[in-house]
Design an enzyme around this catalytic site. Sequence first.
Site, PDB file in Angstrom:
ATOM      1  N   HIS A 123      60.332  36.030  -1.826  1.00 42.95           N
ATOM      2  CA  HIS A 123      60.088  37.479  -1.176  1.00 42.95           C
ATOM      3  C   HIS A 123      60.574  38.728  -1.697  1.00 42.95           C
ATOM      4  CE1 HIS A 123      58.745  34.393   1.348  1.00 42.95           C
ATOM      5  NE2 HIS A 123      57.971  35.366   2.264  1.00 42.95           N
ATOM      6  N   ARG A 148      56.621  36.098  -4.044  1.00 35.16           N
ATOM      7  CA  ARG A 148      55.411  36.759  -3.421  1.00 35.16           C
ATOM      8  C   ARG A 148      55.579  38.737  -2.922  1.00 35.16           C
ATOM      9  NH1 ARG A 148      54.887  37.278   3.376  1.00 35.16           N
ATOM     10  NH2 ARG A 148      56.977  38.224   2.845  1.00 35.16           N
ATOM     11  N   TYR A 160      52.319  45.841   5.336  1.00 32.27           N
ATOM     12  CA  TYR A 160      53.784  44.845   5.622  1.00 32.27           C
ATOM     13  C   TYR A 160      54.191  43.821   4.818  1.00 32.27           C
ATOM     14  CZ  TYR A 160      54.603  39.880   5.936  1.00 32.27           C
ATOM     15  OH  TYR A 160      54.999  38.885   5.352  1.00 32.27           O
ATOM     16  N   ASP A 211      50.297  39.039  -0.186  1.00 29.87           N
ATOM     17  CA  ASP A 211      49.789  38.760   1.251  1.00 29.87           C
ATOM     18  C   ASP A 211      49.104  39.621   1.870  1.00 29.87           C
ATOM     19  OD1 ASP A 211      51.742  37.013   4.555  1.00 29.87           O
ATOM     20  OD2 ASP A 211      49.659  37.842   4.028  1.00 29.87           O
ATOM     21  N   HIS A 213      47.937  40.458   5.010  1.00 30.10           N
ATOM     22  CA  HIS A 213      48.411  40.408   6.355  1.00 30.10           C
ATOM     23  C   HIS A 213      47.254  40.168   7.661  1.00 30.10           C
ATOM     24  CE1 HIS A 213      51.441  40.299   9.455  1.00 30.10           C
ATOM     25  NE2 HIS A 213      51.919  39.469   8.599  1.00 30.10           N
ATOM     26  N   GLU A 237      46.787  35.409   0.543  1.00 32.18           N
ATOM     27  CA  GLU A 237      47.192  35.090   2.045  1.00 32.18           C
ATOM     28  C   GLU A 237      46.416  35.858   2.541  1.00 32.18           C
ATOM     29  OE1 GLU A 237      50.921  34.004   2.338  1.00 32.18           O
ATOM     30  OE2 GLU A 237      50.442  34.544   5.014  1.00 32.18           O
ATOM     31  N   GLU A 263      47.805  30.496   8.856  1.00 31.24           N
ATOM     32  CA  GLU A 263      50.012  30.079   9.339  1.00 31.24           C
ATOM     33  C   GLU A 263      50.112  30.859  10.997  1.00 31.24           C
ATOM     34  OE1 GLU A 263      51.890  33.595   7.398  1.00 31.24           O
ATOM     35  OE2 GLU A 263      51.482  35.259   9.121  1.00 31.24           O
ATOM     36  N   ARG A 284      48.045  27.304   5.357  1.00 30.19           N
ATOM     37  CA  ARG A 284      49.255  27.206   5.737  1.00 30.19           C
ATOM     38  C   ARG A 284      49.890  27.411   7.010  1.00 30.19           C
ATOM     39  NH1 ARG A 284      52.545  30.488   3.848  1.00 30.19           N
ATOM     40  NH2 ARG A 284      52.674  32.294   4.542  1.00 30.19           N
ATOM     41  N   ASP A 317      61.770  33.811  11.384  1.00 28.91           N
ATOM     42  CA  ASP A 317      60.441  33.503  12.641  1.00 28.91           C
ATOM     43  C   ASP A 317      60.671  31.908  13.069  1.00 28.91           C
ATOM     44  OD1 ASP A 317      59.263  35.693  10.992  1.00 28.91           O
ATOM     45  OD2 ASP A 317      57.487  33.881  12.688  1.00 28.91           O
ATOM     46  N   GLU A 340      57.337  28.599   1.843  1.00 22.72           N
ATOM     47  CA  GLU A 340      57.249  29.658   1.977  1.00 22.72           C
ATOM     48  C   GLU A 340      58.559  29.390   2.158  1.00 22.72           C
ATOM     49  OE1 GLU A 340      55.404  32.069   5.152  1.00 22.72           O
ATOM     50  OE2 GLU A 340      56.384  33.558   4.373  1.00 22.72           O
ATOM     51  N   TRP A 403      48.078  43.851  12.488  1.00 19.96           N
ATOM     52  CA  TRP A 403      48.534  43.936  11.951  1.00 19.96           C
ATOM     53  C   TRP A 403      49.544  42.817  10.643  1.00 19.96           C
ATOM     54  CZ3 TRP A 403      53.418  40.707  11.498  1.00 19.96           C
ATOM     55  CH2 TRP A 403      54.584  41.698  11.251  1.00 19.96           C
TER      56      TRP A 403
HETATM   57  O1  LIG Z   1      53.617  35.231   5.678  1.00 24.59           O
HETATM   58  C1  LIG Z   1      55.016  35.086   6.487  1.00 24.59           C
HETATM   59  O2  LIG Z   1      55.568  35.102   6.023  1.00 24.59           O
HETATM   60  C2  LIG Z   1      54.547  36.933   7.074  1.00 24.59           C
HETATM   61  O3  LIG Z   1      53.174  36.672   7.247  1.00 24.59           O
HETATM   62  C3  LIG Z   1      54.886  36.372   8.142  1.00 24.59           C
HETATM   63  O4  LIG Z   1      56.057  37.456   8.028  1.00 24.59           O
HETATM   64  C4  LIG Z   1      54.824  36.554   9.346  1.00 24.59           C
HETATM   65  O5  LIG Z   1      54.220  38.532   9.774  1.00 24.59           O
HETATM   66  C5  LIG Z   1      55.767  36.353  10.564  1.00 24.59           C
HETATM   67  O6  LIG Z   1      56.242  35.064  10.493  1.00 24.59           O
HETATM   68  C6  LIG Z   1      55.227  36.608  12.006  1.00 24.59           C
HETATM   69  O7  LIG Z   1      56.327  36.319  13.036  1.00 24.59           O
HETATM   70 MG   LIG Z   2      51.661  35.295   5.869  1.00 20.28          MG
END
Ligand SMILES: O=C(O)[C@@H](O)[C@@H](O)[C@H](O)[C@H](O)CO
Ligand SMILES: [Mg+2]
Length: 403
Positions: A123, A148, A160, A211, A213, A237, A263, A284, A317, A340, A403
């Site tokens: 990242h 990314r 983001y 991403d 988002h 993404e 995701e 994802r 997370d 990822e 978001w």
């Molecule tokens: O692609 C990604 O990694 C993001 O979309 C994440 O950082 C996402 O924002 C977090 O997992 C949310 O908790």
């Molecule tokens: Mg993402």
Amino acid sequence: MPKITAARVITTCPGRNFVTLKIETDAGVYGVGDATLNGRELAVASYLEDHVVPCLIGRDAHRIEDTWQYLYRGAYWRRGPVTMSAIAAVDMALWDIKAKVAGLPLYQLLGGACRQGCMVYGHANGETIEETLQEAERYIEQGYRAVRLQSGVPGLKSTYGVSKDKDFYEPADADLPTENLWSTEKYLRSAPELFAAARERLGWDVHLLHDAHHRMTPIEAARLAKDLEPYRLFWLEDAVPAENQESFRPIRQHSTTPLAVGEVFNSIWDCKQLIEEQLIDYIRATVLHAGGITQMRRIASLADLYRVRTGCHGATDLSPITMSAALHFGLSIPNFGIQEYMRHTDDTNTVFPHGYRFSDGYLRPGEQPGLGVDIDEDAAEQFPYRRAYLPVNRLQDGSMHDW
Ligand SMILES: O=C(O)[C@@H](O)[C@@H](O)[C@H](O)[C@H](O)CO
Ligand SMILES: [Mg+2]
């Protein structure tokens, strides 16, 4: 057969919150599962402690599919991120137990390795294009084959994926949601400039990902995907929120930029139409929020019929338990795409010692029996839970946005 004798939920916060399920058996073997749902952690902890654990005691730990069906159908109120993260934690722990009893790394039980390792993406982010490209160069020097890129948007205070700390990105940054301001117009102008500069500076031998988002309408996403075509992204993404799977049709009609989504998915039903209509190229969904290895294998098999590959979520997370499970899963399936890899902090790695290792652009899960990850309960106790929320996004007129 190993009988489940106890199951405990461990909540810890080594810099960010994690919820872990530990299942113990009368065979003296235990398994661990990740149950972390960013911003709603205690909901899953309670779902497990108050509603799932009582049903597990006395069950045969080897009956993984039956336990999955028992918890999925038995809930009556099916699906959803809380339910499926809880089921995923049980599923990961039972696969961990089964592989430990067999004395094999989990991927061997899933059919053995289809590849030498799981290609990962790092990242790179920065306030400016220049700062982002310098970060990308740093990842490429470390051996990453895919990076990314997320860059600040001129005229916006935040966006983001751009963080002060370049190595550890953590969006759950406050004990009440941080309010961000957003402008798609400004973003649509700057994103193509980022990738034009990136190809100019980084060349064509590195995979570039981005991403969005969930922030665009379908036609805005179609425009961005078309504008990005000359830069041959590995994927774009979360171009649009995917509750309406049909919203990917206009994007697909206007562009050949590969699309990734999922995701936030927690069930095969969230992606069935996207896959069957070949509206996406990468799915994802990941082991943690999509109901464990048991459901992820079903999703990967459906995707394989349509030449859709996996690209599992792997942000900070999701604990090292999910990363370990994702790597065993990713090694074992024919249509693995990319994994990822947002690196965890040293404190997190102390709480969750693990055997996966990065080299030459790949992650490999290691050869320890089971998942190859553990939870150090003494270390976990040092980091008490701390409420934290993901940010929210508003448009310039103050209306809520994604978001
Ligand atoms: O692609 C990604 O990694 C993001 O979309 C994440 O950082 C996402 O924002 C977090 O997992 C949310 O908790
Ligand atoms: Mg993402």
